[in-house]
Scaffold this motif. Structure first.
Motif, mmCIF file in Angstrom:
data_model
loop_
_atom_site.group_PDB
_atom_site.id
_atom_site.type_symbol
_atom_site.label_atom_id
_atom_site.label_comp_id
_atom_site.label_asym_id
_atom_site.label_seq_id
_atom_site.Cartn_x
_atom_site.Cartn_y
_atom_site.Cartn_z
ATOM 1 N N LYS A 40 54.810 85.393 71.487
ATOM 2 C CA LYS A 40 56.107 86.035 71.689
ATOM 3 C C LYS A 40 55.891 87.463 72.199
ATOM 4 O O LYS A 40 55.026 88.177 71.712
ATOM 5 N N THR A 85 60.313 84.760 74.256
ATOM 6 C CA THR A 85 60.926 85.042 72.950
ATOM 7 C C THR A 85 60.736 83.916 71.944
ATOM 8 O O THR A 85 61.089 84.091 70.786
ATOM 9 N N ASP A 86 60.222 82.771 72.371
ATOM 10 C CA ASP A 86 60.027 81.658 71.440
ATOM 11 C C ASP A 86 58.832 80.820 71.894
ATOM 12 O O ASP A 86 58.419 80.883 73.048
#
Length: 813
Positions: A40, A85-86
């Motif tokens: 991330k 972000t993931d």
């Protein structure tokens, strides 16, 4: 961090006038590639730089990343860069598909622009090969020819390309070798080749270790055990009716639905001709959705089928006879779409509150509508239901702008609930609605108003610092910051101490807390001003008065005033031998600094020389004779008195009372034992002074004794009904008593005699303390010149350096 490539393909920018000529479109494709399982915060690409825009320009135009579906985004825009972000798992997203991409849309406002971003997910070797079963069982006849081949179960690897399965290896043995083959789709499989004829009489069973290797770096592997059971010959393979099965399956098919039935035949007889079915190669996701009947070959639905999740599945089924010979067939399942997804309305931007003076046609929001279905099921029509001064204008793709159609007036209508309706083109059509609340801006024209005109708070003394005293609440009908109320205390003083040393207030909740513990005996109440102020510009405020009352607790033990517990001298009461039952002999006087029932005192005798001789008034403290004094009673009587208050829990203290049953001190056999031992160096001086005084008043003393005897014989009961007056020296400072309200309820007089401690000394007559008796309504105060260890007799002519009085004997008349 692993290095990864970035592919940037910027197409030509063009302008197109459409829809009344107000739409501005910038069509620019950006393509990036990134390995799966990146951490991330990993930067994929600099979108601002690739589009030739500054970070500030992206922020001013409210740049954001959108997707057509509501799946996880995995990436977002941060500071002009596309950032992970993931966790991205390629196998979970795309399965065995060679290419895996994520499609995003970069939306810019003012003017509205749309850019397509394609993120290619590269495979890494994060999955090892796995065999369907830990043990592969083969039953081979001993008559099998050299060179016979037996197909083995394929190992599965969720990775693709070079990271998929590349080779197999067989444990070294005397009978078998391994042959590696490839299927038309490039998938590797292996066959067990008989290199030496089997002899069941020599060895009935063999166990070999089979290892599958992928081509990744670092290389991963998986193993299975091949168990070869030597049987009679089996020379025919099961044969499927079709090499490739194709079937269409509607999404949302119920559980237990039979997709199709596969069939294979084996010309062998007996166990060698009995065919069973199992999956030879199936993805993890497909294994959660489909099952195969081992005997019938029925492929059934065991999970939720969703076209939007995946539109095609490839399964491999193996038919195996009783001797272990097997063949494979492929099943292609196409998922067909049904109109099972209603349009989804998303509010991308909403400019509220709306100033009431905006012009008609002002853009106040951006709406996006998505439908996961395909074809005609995805065509959407949007409209506004209410007769409100707003409308929707179609924009780029599935975007709409919400604009005003008339002038707004907050004094007429302060807010609007606008319902947006979206309907797709399916049959039957599905629709959805979303209501948005639009409200107009306000000005700060209302001060906070307290719920009560004044507040009262009751706090017990000895409270814990930080405890809550009370809570005040003020309301402000204005909006947002104009209606946000903050609380504060108006600076003041309590008994000369700043208020902040006693109280504090939570500025947000209005809860008033105690900063320190309160003492009821110091002060009993005080007032404080609380200010409520809003956050408008300019701010408005109002005040309220909070009265704080301190309640008493039982935190003070009773204090004995008489007999005095201090000093080296002690008090001894003279009790006449002729004292009758009920005669008042002495009185214990005590006070309690608390108030109310906490100051109600009770008295009891806890220890005495003769338990049945004396009694004490429970509430008065008066010590009386319980029976007539007799000659057999001990001359020295010592009483221990317990004084306790009425608090919960009650507090108590004790004192000692010394009584002498005698009409004359000369009768006392050993007074010296009850007196305080004097300083021998000063005893001679005191004796000289005492002898001179006794000689001077001897005649007067004889006359008074005779008169007292005569009076005593005439009225024996009345001589003991007097009361004891306590000199001011025995009263502690700061004690006040008003007749009928405190614990000192009566005034007592007594005469005193004093001796220097010698058994043969004469006595000095001293004037009574009638003049020193505290009158009703006066306050007991300690004189600066008082000596707590010696009474201040005005008739004694002691020198300045005279020592302490050794013994004070009280005789009741």
């Amino acid at each position: 961090m692993m290095e990864f490539g970035r592919i940037l393909n910027v197409r030509s920018l063009f302008w197109t006038a459409f829809m009344a000529g107000f739409l501005h479109v910038c069509n620019c494709d950006l393509t990036y590639s990134v390995p799966e399982e990146m951490k991330k915060g990993t930067v994929v690409g600099n979108i601002a730089k690739d589009l030739g825009l500054s970070v500030k320009a992206l922020s001013d135009r409210k740049a954001r990343i959108d997707m057509e579906s509501e799946d996880k985004r995995f990436c977002n825009l941060q500071g002009g860069q596309l950032v992970i972000t993931d966790r991205i798992d390629r196998e979970e997203l795309c399965g065995a598909t060679p290419t895996c991409t994520l499609d995003y849309e970069l939306v810019l406002e003012n003017p509205l622009d749309l850019h397509r971003i394609t993120l290619q997910i590269e495979d890494i070797n994060d999955n090892p090969p796995i065999f369907p079963k830990n043990e592969i069982k083969l039953e081979i006849g001993e008559s099998a020819d050299k060179g016979a081949r037996y197909t083995l179960d394929e190992a599965q690897d969720s990775d693709v390309g070079q990271n998929g399965i590349q080779s197999y290896a067989l444990e070294k043995n005397d009978y078998f070798t391994l042959a590696l083959n490839s299927r038309p789709n490039g998938r590797k499989y292996c066959e067990l080749v008989l290199d030496k004829e089997l002899d069941r009489e020599l060895q009935q069973e063999l166990k070999l270790l089979l290892t599958a290797f992928d081509g990744g770096s670092p290389q991963r592997s998986g193993t299975a055990v091949i168990r070869v059971v030597v049987l009679d010959a089996n020379d025919n393979l099961p044969v499927f009716t079709e090499g490739i099965y194709k079937v269409a399956l509607p999404e949302n098919s119920p559980l237990g639905t039979v997709v199709l039935t596969v069939s294979a035949t084996d010309t062998d007889e007996g166990a060698n001709g009995e065919v069973t079915y199992e999956f030879s190669h199936i993805s993890v996701k497909a294994a959660r959705l489909f099952s195969v009947d081992e005997l019938k070959g029925d492929i059934k639905v065991i999970g939720s089928i969703d076209y939007e999740d995946k539109a095609k599945y490839e399964l491999w089924v193996k038919a195996k006879d009783g001797a272990g010979l097997a063949s494979d067939a492929r099943i292609d399942i196409e998922i067909t779409d049904v109109n099972d997804n209603a349009p989804v309305i998303q509010i991308k931007s909403l400019n509220v509150p709306i100033p009431e003076n905006v012009a008609p046609g002002t853009e106040v929001g951006i709406i996006n509508v998505q439908d996961k279905d395909t074809g005609g099921n995805k065509h959407i029509h949007c409209s506004i239901q209410q007769n409100a001064p707003f409308k929707l204008n179609p924009s780029i793709k599935n975007y709409y702008t919400l604009v005003t159609t008339a002038e707004l007036d907050r004094e007429l209508v302060g807010d609007y609930n606008v319902t947006i309706m979206a309907r797709d083109g399916g049959s039957p059509p599905l629709s959805s609605s979303k209501t948005i609340h639009l409200y107009l801006s306000d000005v700060n024209d209302n001060p906070p108003v307290f719920e009560e005109q004044s507040y009262s708070a009751y706090v017990s003394e000895n409270n814990k610092p930080g405890s809550s005293v009370c809570s005040v609440t003020a309301r402000d009908p204005d909006w947002r910051q104009n209606g946000t109320v903050f609380y504060s205390l108006l600076p003041s003083e309590v008994n000369g101490v700043p208020l902040s040393s006693y109280l504090s207030i939570n500025g947000d909740t209005g809860v008033i807390h105690a900063v320190r513990a309160f003492d009821y005996e110091q002060f009993r109440s005080f007032k404080v001003q609380v200010v409520a102020r809003d956050n408008g510009s300019p701010p408005l405020s109002s005040n309220v008065t909070v009265s704080v009352f301190i309640t008493d607790e039982n935190d003070n033990s009773p204090q004995i005033l008489y007999p005095t517990p201090e000093g080296n001298s002690f008090m001894t009461e003279m009790v006449p031998k002729a004292a009758l039952s009920g005669s008042l002999l002495s009185k214990v006087i005590a006070v309690d600094a608390d108030s109310g029932q906490n100051a109600w005192l009770s008295y009891q005798i806890v220890k005495s020389t003769d338990p049945g001789l004396f009694t004490i008034g429970v509430h008065s403290g008066e010590i009386r004779a319980q029976r007539d004094i007799s000659e057999s009673d001990s001359m020295k009587q010592n009483l221990v008195i317990l004084v306790k208050d009425n608090g919960q829990p009650s507090l108590s203290t004790t004192c000692a009372v010394y009584l002498l049953i005698s009409d004359n001190l000369a009768e006392v056999p050993e007074l010296k034992d009850m007196s305080y031992e004097e300083n021998n160096s000063k005893l001679t001086s005191y004796l000289i002074i005492a002898l001179v005084s006794v000689s001077t008043f001897f005649l007067t003393f004889i006359i008074l004794i005779i008169a007292v005897r005569l009076c005593h014989r005439r009225k024996p009961r009345l001589l003991f009904d007097g009361a004891v007056a306590i000199p001011s020296a025995y009263l502690p400072p700061n004690y006040a008593d008003v007749d009928g309200t405190g614990t000192l309820r009566s005034t007592y007089n007594y005469d005193a005699y004093m001796t220097t401690g010698s058994r043969t000394s004469d006595f000095k007559f001293v004037t009574s303390f009638n003049d020193n008796t505290l009158p009703s309504g006066a306050t007991l105060k300690r004189s600066p010149g008082d000596n707590s260890e010696c009474l201040n007799f005005t008739s004694l002519d002691f020198t300045e350096n005279a020592s302490k009085c050794s013994t004070l004997v009280n005789i009741f008349f």
